[in-house]
Design a protein around this motif. Structure first.
Motif, PDB file in Angstrom:
ATOM      1  N   ALA A 134      -9.019 -12.457   9.136  1.00  0.00           N
ATOM      2  CA  ALA A 134      -8.037 -11.392   9.335  1.00  0.00           C
ATOM      3  C   ALA A 134      -7.440 -10.967   8.004  1.00  0.00           C
ATOM      4  O   ALA A 134      -7.324  -9.775   7.716  1.00  0.00           O
ATOM      5  N   PHE A 138      -8.175  -6.928   5.490  1.00  0.00           N
ATOM      6  CA  PHE A 138      -7.388  -5.948   4.742  1.00  0.00           C
ATOM      7  C   PHE A 138      -8.059  -5.695   3.398  1.00  0.00           C
ATOM      8  O   PHE A 138      -8.540  -6.639   2.769  1.00  0.00           O
ATOM      9  N   LEU A 142      -4.651  -3.401  -1.203  1.00  0.00           N
ATOM     10  CA  LEU A 142      -3.727  -2.812  -0.234  1.00  0.00           C
ATOM     11  C   LEU A 142      -2.810  -3.874   0.362  1.00  0.00           C
ATOM     12  O   LEU A 142      -1.598  -3.669   0.500  1.00  0.00           O
ATOM     13  N   GLY A 146       1.237  -4.202   0.088  1.00  0.00           N
ATOM     14  CA  GLY A 146       2.111  -4.311   1.253  1.00  0.00           C
ATOM     15  C   GLY A 146       3.057  -5.501   1.134  1.00  0.00           C
ATOM     16  O   GLY A 146       4.260  -5.377   1.347  1.00  0.00           O
ATOM     17  N   ALA A 149       5.557  -4.954  -1.638  1.00  0.00           N
ATOM     18  CA  ALA A 149       6.562  -3.955  -1.280  1.00  0.00           C
ATOM     19  C   ALA A 149       7.665  -4.599  -0.449  1.00  0.00           C
ATOM     20  O   ALA A 149       8.834  -4.247  -0.570  1.00  0.00           O
ATOM     21  N   ALA A 150       7.293  -5.561   0.413  1.00  0.00           N
ATOM     22  CA  ALA A 150       8.296  -6.220   1.232  1.00  0.00           C
ATOM     23  C   ALA A 150       9.145  -7.197   0.413  1.00  0.00           C
ATOM     24  O   ALA A 150      10.351  -7.259   0.563  1.00  0.00           O
ATOM     25  N   LEU A 151       8.470  -7.954  -0.461  1.00  0.00           N
ATOM     26  CA  LEU A 151       9.193  -8.987  -1.207  1.00  0.00           C
ATOM     27  C   LEU A 151      10.114  -8.415  -2.274  1.00  0.00           C
ATOM     28  O   LEU A 151      11.044  -9.075  -2.715  1.00  0.00           O
TER      29      LEU A 151
ATOM     30  N   VAL B  19      -4.824  -9.239  12.615  1.00  0.00           N
ATOM     31  CA  VAL B  19      -4.523  -8.249  11.577  1.00  0.00           C
ATOM     32  C   VAL B  19      -3.222  -7.529  11.905  1.00  0.00           C
ATOM     33  O   VAL B  19      -2.348  -7.363  11.037  1.00  0.00           O
ATOM     34  N   ILE B  22      -0.254  -9.764  11.292  1.00  0.00           N
ATOM     35  CA  ILE B  22       0.075  -9.868   9.865  1.00  0.00           C
ATOM     36  C   ILE B  22       0.837  -8.623   9.416  1.00  0.00           C
ATOM     37  O   ILE B  22       1.870  -8.714   8.737  1.00  0.00           O
ATOM     38  N   ALA B  23       0.337  -7.457   9.833  1.00  0.00           N
ATOM     39  CA  ALA B  23       1.010  -6.212   9.461  1.00  0.00           C
ATOM     40  C   ALA B  23       2.435  -6.200  10.015  1.00  0.00           C
ATOM     41  O   ALA B  23       3.389  -5.791   9.340  1.00  0.00           O
ATOM     42  N   ILE B  26       4.949  -8.387   8.010  1.00  0.00           N
ATOM     43  CA  ILE B  26       5.322  -8.029   6.635  1.00  0.00           C
ATOM     44  C   ILE B  26       6.815  -7.763   6.491  1.00  0.00           C
ATOM     45  O   ILE B  26       7.443  -8.140   5.503  1.00  0.00           O
ATOM     46  N   LEU B  29       8.995 -10.529   5.499  1.00  0.00           N
ATOM     47  CA  LEU B  29       8.917 -11.046   4.129  1.00  0.00           C
ATOM     48  C   LEU B  29      10.077 -10.511   3.295  1.00  0.00           C
ATOM     49  O   LEU B  29      10.358 -11.022   2.222  1.00  0.00           O
ATOM     50  N   ILE B  30      10.728  -9.473   3.793  1.00  0.00           N
ATOM     51  CA  ILE B  30      11.838  -8.902   3.030  1.00  0.00           C
ATOM     52  C   ILE B  30      12.919  -9.963   2.885  1.00  0.00           C
ATOM     53  O   ILE B  30      13.398 -10.495   3.882  1.00  0.00           O
ATOM     54  N   PRO B  31      13.279 -10.302   1.632  1.00  0.00           N
ATOM     55  CA  PRO B  31      14.266 -11.364   1.451  1.00  0.00           C
ATOM     56  C   PRO B  31      15.654 -10.897   1.921  1.00  0.00           C
ATOM     57  O   PRO B  31      16.035  -9.743   1.699  1.00  0.00           O
ATOM     58  N   ARG B 277      10.722   2.477   0.227  1.00  0.00           N
ATOM     59  CA  ARG B 277      10.954   1.346   1.125  1.00  0.00           C
ATOM     60  C   ARG B 277      10.873   1.772   2.594  1.00  0.00           C
ATOM     61  O   ARG B 277      11.667   1.362   3.424  1.00  0.00           O
ATOM     62  N   TYR B 279       9.325   0.965   5.420  1.00  0.00           N
ATOM     63  CA  TYR B 279       8.479  -0.139   5.906  1.00  0.00           C
ATOM     64  C   TYR B 279       7.630   0.204   7.117  1.00  0.00           C
ATOM     65  O   TYR B 279       6.466  -0.206   7.179  1.00  0.00           O
ATOM     66  N   ILE B 282       4.611   1.722   5.710  1.00  0.00           N
ATOM     67  CA  ILE B 282       3.748   0.760   4.998  1.00  0.00           C
ATOM     68  C   ILE B 282       2.961  -0.075   6.001  1.00  0.00           C
ATOM     69  O   ILE B 282       1.739  -0.210   5.898  1.00  0.00           O
ATOM     70  N   LEU B 286      -1.101   0.193   6.541  1.00  0.00           N
ATOM     71  CA  LEU B 286      -1.955  -0.992   6.365  1.00  0.00           C
ATOM     72  C   LEU B 286      -2.838  -1.213   7.595  1.00  0.00           C
ATOM     73  O   LEU B 286      -4.046  -1.417   7.499  1.00  0.00           O
TER      74      LEU B 286
END
Lengths: 296, 316, 325
Positions: A134, A138, A142, A146, A149-151, B19, B22-23, B26, B29-31, B277, B279, B282, B286
């Protein structure tokens, strides 16, 4: 009896040294490896010797000396704020290479760990490999974009994002060679003799995966440097105060017409590094493991 | 054949589920507080609450996941934070542009990659071979955005042959389309062609040593038929398997390349989503691109099967 | 047997990169309609000789001497004319039927292609000819088989298809390089029968290369024996078996498995063939020869007549000793 056979054999250490000498000799005869080692090696040496080459602060402004083309005084010219490009490119090298190396280190640890578990314990194999599939579905850059961009932009972000992207690929390489190694006669023998799993993995199986792993890691290094450039070009890696090569290109982009060197030089630095690593990887593959295919 | 298609599609389902998960993940993951990151430091508590409600962040996790999959099933990828329109609509509206350039670039990649690879193999160990090998290595070593910039300076600024950027739709002016897409397509293709050159070269070298090539020569066939028909037919198969990988790299490259050339495709859509930003955009982008690639890979598998009679026709 | 030879090879020498010489001073004739066998261990130069006749050696090979086919020198001929001769006047089949056909084209495609490159005719006519050819080489339901891909056929069948391709333009000479080695014994016998029959039906001369003396006994008119790049004996088939003149030939005869019977006991020749890049002085066979004498080590003996229609390169050849009083 076992003492006798033991005494007749050369020690483990001398065997390892002898085989290392054998591989070094073969690597030295490989044109691709040599050229790659020279290119990548000189970049590394320049990076390590940065303090000896230039003591100029890469962020020191000098409004009077804006857009100076390469000359005796400014070997690689200056940028739009009069900052010394030689110092910026060399300091950028340290950051780009450190990030690449960190990604490689994470790959070595987690790639081997996950690959070993998947290859050795059949039950976990299915789950881990599905997850790897999986992640690998991706497009590599890319997914890294992704995650980054989040972190939020930082050098650590780039390292984590690229590690997540490339670890599944490394784990697959390790898993493949472990699946071959676990069927080898002496591994079966060790298992039949009742050796513990951990011991079998560490002493008998992992050494067999070393060659493909080294080759894979040299390519991961190349991809990581290249992808980090993309991330920093997009402003997703280290902030502009500690510019990596991608940031330098992004900054130079605005002035491409009047000061092309600002863009061209960091690009050449990336190209030489990545080309060197790719050549190194090709050479290592030719010598260590000719039949192996690296996962892209 | 039908059962093959069905089984390939079924195999793709678990991957697709993972998949999308995971998308989906994401955003986690933003702190810290995602709403604060998205809204910025100046956002009022009401605005933050609004963002949370829009993204469903005020719900428990399992409800969020369930809503995500239900919406996904309906083709709903959420709403863009900056454009204010559904993500799916934005992606579908922009995709023809990106697909057009991807196909153009793929054609260039195959033409350049195949011909350089063949030239190298047919001149094995001569200077042409070495030049082609260097070209192939540069292809996997140069940053694509850098190459684009250098090409702009060279062909647009210095030579003035092509515009520095912008986009003219094909339907409006085909020549204009070619003028605006050639540089970005070439920048993407030149690097990908390197990969294909390597594969073509090594496969052709191997194929030329096969017994059936000797047979073709023993029949008295002219050399161009021996290479152009007997060898090429066998080289094409590994090349077809490469197309999926090539497209995957082309699409990741398009984010940067479209932004550089100012082409309003999916790439620049995602590029601005990253700087804003946005999201949902994004995540949606993805997932959209990756799903498209997965389906495309199934098509490529089918194509491969159709090309190779050893798989297509069962032995008796 | 005094007709002008169809193929006349004189002093053929093939070397690679100037270091390794694979064939030295080979001279032999193939007469119209005859089957000449070339026998020897692998590495003796027999396959290289065949490829030299076809002009299919890799570009690294240096070829000297002459190869006259129908009184034209193949080595002096421009490549384009040689190519037109290949397939039309000289056909060839190879050792590995499993890999000698292109896996991605149908059998019909590969046969008609061979026909159409040399003759002007419609695709339809070529397809009909291909079907006839398959029938001639003993493939049942030829029409249907033309649609098949190589992987759908057995090894024996594929070799028959190779023969059909080689015969597609009724060549005057067929070169068969170990055509039966990769096949099992019953299929071997069938294919040899087929070759024999085709020779009678079409009058095609055949140059058959094999390492198997049993195969020779079955089909050959005359035999050339090669050892370590040189021809060591050349003789009619009966004389060869009755009165071998070279100790190497004797050795080969001793190590011949009978085609049909399964004789487990093979007398093999002790030792191995010398490495072509470091040849011993004198007779190349001397190190392995059971009859070796000091004189053998002095010089490489020339290939000289030792009996009517029999030549040998051995100073101890019985024929030579008998004829000198």
């Amino acid at each position: 009896m076992s003492d006798l056979t033991h005494a007749a054999q050369p020690s483990r250490l001398s065997l390892a040294l002898a085989s290392m000498r054998h591989w070094l000799r073969r690597l030295a005869a490989n044109r691709s490896f040599l050229l790659g080692a020279i290119l990548f090696g000189s970049i590394c040496v320049l990076t390590l010797l940065t303090p000896l080459i230039t003591s100029v602060d890469p962020n020191a402004l000098s409004v009077r000396n804006r857009f100076k083309p390469p000359s005796d005084q400014y070997l690689l010219g200056t940028d739009n704020l009069g900052r010394d490009m030689l110092s910026r490119v060399l300091n950028g090298a340290r950051l780009s290479l450190s990030i690449g190396f960190a990604v490689v280190a994470l790959n070595a640890v987690f790639g081997v760990f996950l690959g070993a578990i998947a290859g050795y314990y059949r039950r976990l194999d299915d789950l881990l490999m599905r997850l790897a599939d999986a992640l690998m579905a991706f497009p590599a850059v890319l997914l890294a974009i992704g995650i980054a961009a989040a972190l939020g932009p930082s050098a650590a972000t780039a390292i984590i994002a690229l590690a997540v992207v490339y670890i599944p690929r490394t784990a697959r390489v390790v898993r493949a060679s472990i699946m071959v190694a676990r069927e080898l006669d002496y591994v079966q023998a060790a298992r039949a003799a009742g050796a513990r799993d951990g011991r079998i993995l560490w002493h008998h199986i992992l050494p067999n995966c070393l060659a493909p792993l080294i080759v894979q890691l040299s390519f991961v290094f190349a991809y990581a440097v290249l992808s980090e450039a993309v991330l920093s070009f997009l402003g997703l890696s280290a902030p502009p105060t500690q510019p990596s090569w991608g940031v330098l290109i992004a900054e130079g982009r605005t002035y491409m017409r009047e000061a092309a060197w600002l863009t061209v030089i960091p690009g050449i630095a990336i190209a030489v590094t990545v080309l060197g690593l790719n050549l190194l990887g090709d050479g290592l593959r030719d010598v260590l493991d000719p039949r192996m295919k690296v996962e892209q | 054949m039908i059962s093959f298609v069905v089984s390939r599609l079924l195999q793709a389902i678990p991957i697709l589920i993972l998949v999308s998960l995971i998308a989906f993940g994401i955003i986690y993951l933003i702190p810290g507080d995602a709403a604060v990151v998205i809204g910025g430091p100046s956002a009022t508590p009401e605005e933050l609450e609004q963002i949370r409600r829009n993204l469903g962040l005020d719900q428990p996790l399992h409800v969020q996941i369930a809503t995500f999959y239900i919406n996904l099933f309906k083709g709903d990828l959420g709403r863009s934070l900056t454009l204010g329109i559904p993500v799916m609509d934005a992606l579908i509206a922009r995709s023809p542009i990106t697909i057009g350039i991807a196909i153009y670039s793929l054609v260039l990649t195959i033409v350049i990659g195949l011909s350089t690879g063949m030239l190298a193999a047919l001149n094995h160990n001569r200077w042409i071979d070495q030049a082609a090998t260097l070209f192939a290595l540069l292809g996997v070593s140069l940053p694509n955005f850098w190459l684009s910039l250098v090409m702009i300076v060279l062909f647009s600024v210095m030579l003035g042959w092509l515009p520095t950027g912008g986009y003219i739709p094909f339907t409006q002016d085909p020549i204009g389309w070619l003028r605006t897409t050639t540089l970005p397509a070439a920048a993407l293709a030149l690097l990908q062609a390197g990969l294909l050159t390597r594969i073509t070269r090594s496969t052709l070298l191997e194929v030329l040593n096969q017994d059936y090539i000797r047979t073709a020569r023993a029949k008295g066939l002219p050399e161009w038929i021996v290479v152009g028909r007997h060898a090429l037919a066998n080289v094409m198969m590994p090349v077809v398997t490469m197309v999926g990988l090539v497209l995957s790299v082309l699409l990741s490259g398009s984010i940067v390349i479209e932004s550089i050339f100012g082409i309003p495709g999916i790439g620049s859509l995602l590029g601005s989503a990253i700087s804003n930003r946005d999201y949902p955009m994004i995540q949606g982008g993805l997932l959209f691109v990756t799903t498209a690639l997965l389906l495309l890979n199934i098509v490529i598998d089918l194509l491969y099967t159709a090309l190779d009679p050893r798989i297509r026709v069962k032995g008796r | 047997m005094t007709a002008a030879p169809l193929l006349s090879v004189r002093d053929l020498t093939v070397s690679f990169g100037g270091r390794v010489t694979a064939v030295r001073d080979a001279s032999f004739d193939v007469r119209p309609g005859e089957l000449l066998g070339v026998v020897g261990e692998s590495g003796s130069g027999k396959s290289i000789t065949a490829l030299a006749v076809m002009g299919l050696l890799p570009p690294t090979a240096t070829v000297t001497g002459s190869i006259l086919f129908d009184e034209q020198d193949l080595l002096a001929m421009p490549r384009s004319r040689l190519r037109k001769l290949r397939g039309r006047e000289i056909g060839m089949i190879f050792q590995e039927p499993m890999t000698s056909l292109n896996p991605v084209f149908t059998i019909g495609d590969q046969i008609t292609e061979a026909i159409l490159v040399h003759e002007r005719m419609s695709r339809k006519a070529a397809w009909d000819r291909a079907s006839e050819l398959l029938e001639k080489v003993g493939i049942p339901a030829p029409r249907r088989r033309l649609q098949d891909y190589p992987h759908q056929l057995s090894g024996g069948m594929r070799q028959r298809v190779m023969i059909a391709i080689a015969l597609s333009s009724s060549p005057k000479l067929l070169i068969a390089d170990e055509p039966t080695t990769a096949l099992d014994v019953t299929i071997q016998a069938q294919l040899l029968d087929l070759l024999n029959q085709l020779r009678e039906d079409f009058g095609t001369a055949i140059l058959l290369i094999t390492h198997n003396m049993g195969v020779m006994a079955e089909v050959a008119d005359r035999v050339v024996v090669m050892y370590a790049s040189r021809i060591v004996e050349q003789s009619g088939i009966f004389d060869l078996f009755d009165r071998p003149q070279h100790p190497y030939t004797e050795g080969l005869l001793g190590s011949t498995p009978e085609l049909d019977a399964d004789t487990p006991r093979l007398r093999t020749i002790a030792g191995t063939m010398p490495n072509p890049s470091e040849l011993p002085p004198g007779c190349l066979f001397a190190p392995r020869c059971p009859k070796v004498v000091d004189a053998c080590l002095a010089a490489q003996p020339a290939l000289v007549p030792v009996a009517p229609d029999q030549r040998a390169a051995c100073i101890l050849a019985p024929g030579l000793i008998e004829s000198t009083p």
